[in-house]
Design an enzyme around this catalytic site. Structure first.
Site: not given
Ligand code: AMP
Length: 396
Positions: A179, A384, A240, A7, A90
Site C-alpha cells: 500500500h 492511488e 486474511r 492495475n 501498479r
C-alpha cells in the site's frame, strides 16, 4: 498529458485515464473474468456507464477493449490513442531492487520477474499487463510504480525478522510492506493538513480496506509498516489472518490433515473478518450483523479495531509522537462505527475524537479530533491512481 493508469490482477484489469494538468479522471473502468469469459465496465466522466460482455481470452484482448472504449465515438473520451502520453502500471512487489518508480525497460521487466517469487499471484499478472500495453501502444512510455517502494526507507530494526540472518541474505526474507502509494499520498496530505513540511511531519496512516495496513511516516519516510514479506502480515483483514503465532500453521496442518499449501489458503482466503465472523469480509455486512446482535461479527470488529489501535500505539513510538493519525481506504474513510471503536482504545494515550463529527464523516477530508487531543486525527480519502499518474508524469 493524459495518463492511463493500469492495475492488472490475475483475471482482472482496473484502469483510469487521468488528465495530469487538471488531475481530473476522464474515464475509469474494469475488465473482469479475463481468461474465463470477459466483462467490461467503462465509466466515462459525465457520460453513461457502459457494461458489456466481451470475449477476453487474455489480458491483451482486455487492454484492446479498454483502448476501444477510450476512443469510441460514443463512450470514448479521447479522439485517438495518440492523446495518451504515458501509461503508469501498479506493480505489487519490487523487492529490494526498486526504492522508487522507474521508466519500464527490458532490464526493468527482468528485474520485476526476478522478484516475482515474493508475490507469485501479483507480479506475473502485473507483467502481463505491461506486455499487453506494450503490444497495443508501441512507443508510449510506461512507468512501473511499486507498492513496496515507499517502505524501502525502513530501518533494519523495523524490517528484519527474528530468524537466522542467512535467510535474509539468501532469500530476501524481510518486511517489505505494501500500500506504499497510498501511504505516501495520504501522509503527504496529512503533513499539509497539520501545516508542516513533509520532511518534518510525523504521520501515522491507517489504510483500512479489504486489505489493511498501518504505516509510520517520520520526516517524509516510511519507518515501519504492518504488512511484511507478503500482504498476509499485520492486521486481520477481509479474508486474511494477519500476524499469528507461526506454530498455528503446523498445528492446523496436523489437526486437520491438510497440506501446508492448504493452510496458507485458509490463512489468505478463509480467515480474517470472514473467518472470525462467519458473516463475510464486507465491513458493511459485519456492521449490520453486529447491530442485529450477531456476537461473532461484533467480536471480529472488536478484534480488528483493537489490533488497529495497538499498531497505532506502537507507531507512536516509531515516529516519536505523531502530528496526525490519518484514516483512509474503504473502511477508514467510511466506516464510522469501526473508527469509533478504534478511537475508544486510543483515548488511553490521549487521542481524542469528536464522536458526533466522526459519525457523519464519510469519504470526505475531515478533522475528527478535538482540540485537546494529543495529535490531530483526520479522515483523508486516498487516491492511488492519481498518485501513480503523478509519478508517471514526473518520470516521463
Ligand atoms: P477498499 O479495499 O479500500 O476498497 O475497501 C473495501 C472495504 O470498505 C469493504 O469491506 C467495504 O465494506 C468497506 N466499506 C466501503 N464503504 C463502507 C461504508 N459506507 N461503511 C462501512 N464499510 C464500508
Amino acid at each position: 498529458m493524459k495518463v492511463l493508469v493500469i492495475n492488472c490482477g490475475s483475471s482482472s484489469l482496473k484502469y483510469q485515464l487521468i488528465d495530469s494538468q487538471t488531475e481530473q479522471v476522464l474515464a475509469k473502468g474494469l475488465c473482469e473474468r479475463i481468461g474465463i469469459d470477459g466483462r467490461l465496465t467503462h465509466k466515462p466522466t459525465g457520460k453513461d456507464k457502459v457494461e458489456k460482455d466481451l470475449a477476453m481470452p487474455d489480458h491483451t484482448a482486455a487492454v484492446g477493449f479498454v483502448l476501444d472504449a477510450l476512443t469510441d465515438p460514443v463512450c470514448g473520451v479521447v479522439a485517438s490513442l495518440k492523446e495518451i502520453g504515458a501509461v503508469g502500471h501498479r506493480i505489487v512487489h519490487g523487492g529490494e531492487k526498486f526504492n522508487k518508480s522507474v521508466v519500464i525497460t527490458e532490464d526493468v521487466i527482468k528485474d520485476i520477474e526476478s522478484v516475482s517469487g515474493l508475490a507469485p499471484l501479483h507480479n506475473p499478472a502485473n507483467l502481463i499487463g505491461i506486455r499487453s500495453c506494450q503490444k497495443l501502444m508501441p512507443g508510449v512510455p510506461m512507468v512501473a510504480v511499486f507498492d513496496t517502494a515507499f517502505h524501502q526507507t525502513m530501518p533494519k530494526q523495523a524490517y528484519l525478522y527474528g530468524i537466522p540472518h542467512e535467510f535474509y541474505e539468501k532469500y530476501g526474507i524481510r518486511r517489505y510492506g505494501f500500500h506504499g502509494t497510498s501511504h505516501s499520498y495520504v501522509s503527504q496530505v496529512g503533513a499539509q493538513l497539520v501545516g508542516k513540511p513533509y520532511n518534518e511531519a510525523k504521520i501515522i496512516v491507517a489504510h483500512l480496506g479489504n486489505g489493511s495496513s498501518i504505516c509510520a511516516v517520520k520526516n517524509g519516510k516510511s519507518v515501519d509498516t504492518s504488512m511484511g514479506l507478503t500482504p498476509l502480515d499485520g492486521l486481520p483483514m477481509g479474508t486474511r489472518s494477519g500476524s499469528l503465532d507461526p506454530t498455528i500453521i503446523s498445528y492446523i496442518a496436523e489437526k486437520e490433515h491438510v497440506s501446508l499449501e492448504e493452510v496458507m489458503t485458509i490463512l489468505n482466503k478463509k480467515s480474517g473478518m470472514a473467518g472470525m465472523s462467519g458473516v463475510g469480509s464486507d465491513f458493511r455486512d459485519l456492521d449490520a450483523a453486529a447491530s442485529a446482535g450477531n456476537t461473532l461479527a461484533d467480536e471480529a470488529l472488536e478484534v480488528f479495531s483493537y489490533n488497529v489501535a495497538k499498531f497505532i500505539g506502537a507507531y507512536q513510538v516509531a515516529v516519536g509522537g505523531a502530528d496526525a493519525i490519518c484514516f483512509t481506504a474503504g473502511v477508514g474513510e467510511n466506516d464510522v462505527k469501526v473508527r469509533a471503536r478504534i478511537c475508544k482504545y486510543l483515548e488511553g494515550i490521549g487521542v481524542k475524537i469528536d464522536y458526533d463529527v466522526n459519525a457523519v464523516t464519510r469519504g470526505t477530508q475531515t478533522k475528527i479530533s478535538t482540540d485537546d487531543s494529543i495529535c490531530a486525527v483526520w479522515v483523508v480519502p486516498t487516491n492511488e491512481e492519481l498518485a501513480i499518474a503523478r509519478e508517471t508524469v514526473a518520470l516521463v
